[in-house]
Scaffold this motif. Sequence first.
Motif, mmCIF file in Angstrom:
data_model
loop_
_atom_site.group_PDB
_atom_site.id
_atom_site.type_symbol
_atom_site.label_atom_id
_atom_site.label_comp_id
_atom_site.label_asym_id
_atom_site.label_seq_id
_atom_site.Cartn_x
_atom_site.Cartn_y
_atom_site.Cartn_z
ATOM 1 N N PRO A 47 45.389 2.626 37.683
ATOM 2 C CA PRO A 47 44.366 3.561 37.173
ATOM 3 C C PRO A 47 44.969 4.833 36.583
ATOM 4 O O PRO A 47 44.334 5.458 35.720
ATOM 5 N N LEU B 54 38.427 1.603 31.027
ATOM 6 C CA LEU B 54 38.581 1.831 32.462
ATOM 7 C C LEU B 54 37.909 0.738 33.283
ATOM 8 O O LEU B 54 38.252 0.534 34.455
ATOM 9 N N GLN C 277 43.923 -0.233 24.533
ATOM 10 C CA GLN C 277 44.407 1.110 24.244
ATOM 11 C C GLN C 277 45.547 1.083 23.227
ATOM 12 O O GLN C 277 45.650 1.987 22.391
ATOM 13 N N ALA D 91 43.114 6.829 28.331
ATOM 14 C CA ALA D 91 41.763 7.154 27.865
ATOM 15 C C ALA D 91 41.642 8.645 27.550
ATOM 16 O O ALA D 91 40.997 9.040 26.569
ATOM 17 N N VAL D 92 42.264 9.493 28.372
ATOM 18 C CA VAL D 92 42.223 10.940 28.127
ATOM 19 C C VAL D 92 42.917 11.289 26.816
ATOM 20 O O VAL D 92 42.403 12.060 25.999
ATOM 21 N N GLY E 155 43.831 5.470 32.943
ATOM 22 C CA GLY E 155 43.018 6.688 32.838
ATOM 23 C C GLY E 155 43.661 7.733 31.949
ATOM 24 O O GLY E 155 42.983 8.398 31.148
ATOM 25 N N TYR E 156 44.988 7.890 32.054
ATOM 26 C CA TYR E 156 45.666 8.863 31.197
ATOM 27 C C TYR E 156 45.581 8.441 29.734
ATOM 28 O O TYR E 156 45.436 9.277 28.837
ATOM 29 N N TRP F 152 37.144 5.093 26.806
ATOM 30 C CA TRP F 152 36.638 5.137 28.179
ATOM 31 C C TRP F 152 36.132 3.803 28.703
ATOM 32 O O TRP F 152 36.279 3.521 29.898
#
Length: 301
Positions: free
Chosen positions: A155, A203, A214, A162-163, A159-160, A200
């Motif tokens: 994650p 995720l 990604q 997506a940021v 998650g990074y 997002w």
Amino acid sequence: MLFRNVAARSTLRALQSSNASVARSALGNPVFKAGLTSSARSAIRPAIKPNFALAAHKPVTTALVRYASTAAKDDEDVDMMAGMKSEAKVIKDTFSLSEVPKDALYLGMAGVVPYLVTSLQTVALSFEINRAAAAGDGLIFSGQSAELMLHMLEPIQVGYGAVILSFLGAIHWGLEWAGYGGRFGYRRYAAGIIAPAVAWPTLLLPVEYALISQFLAFTFLYYNDARAAAAGRAPHWYGMYRFVLTFVVGASIVATLIGRERIQSSVAAEHSIQDKINALIFLQKKEKEEAEARKKAELEE
């Protein structure tokens, strides 16, 4: 009178015939032949002298030929080295980041560090898991510890990503607000909306699918940013700046995928989004049945 003319002609012919015979006998004489041979040799010597001179100076001529060939080879080597240096300079200038502001360059490079760290850790933990499966124990961590740490990294990396994708989309909003290159309205705002809209939802996907999605999103955003820089909608250095950063991120994602692919048979399968949805539906159904059973028991009392 006529007799005199005939006598004169006869005398002249006799003299001519006697001279021709003398000449023939002289040519056949050995003494004359020797003189002719010596004179012929003296006449031929000047034509032969250059040949003897060329033979005498043959080592010098060979040295000159070798020097000429060596000098030509040296010139070719110099030209080849000059061409290689010129091509290397073109490549260096093409991928140069000298025009990028230093603060943006340093912060951008720092931004890819989490990708590098998580990618290297994934590869290292994959090695530990494979070693534990083959030899019974890992080099530093046990197989269970390495697998637990790997699931903790998943994650973080997804998650990074997506940021960062959302951040890259928001840059175009800032360029539009600043009016860089003109006003483009919805055309420029769309890039800032599409990026987080794609980032997002990853995720919720399994790790492999999330990383592949990604990777494609990063590639598409780089293409869009390079076009914006070429069209004047972004700084001219922004295209190469984004290429370098995207290359590092893409290489990290590929390394992570390779490391995870090597442990597919050793790590417990992750629950997919469909499994999670089915589990949620089953839990809601079970809670509803339990509520109805409690209500029925209350009515019976």
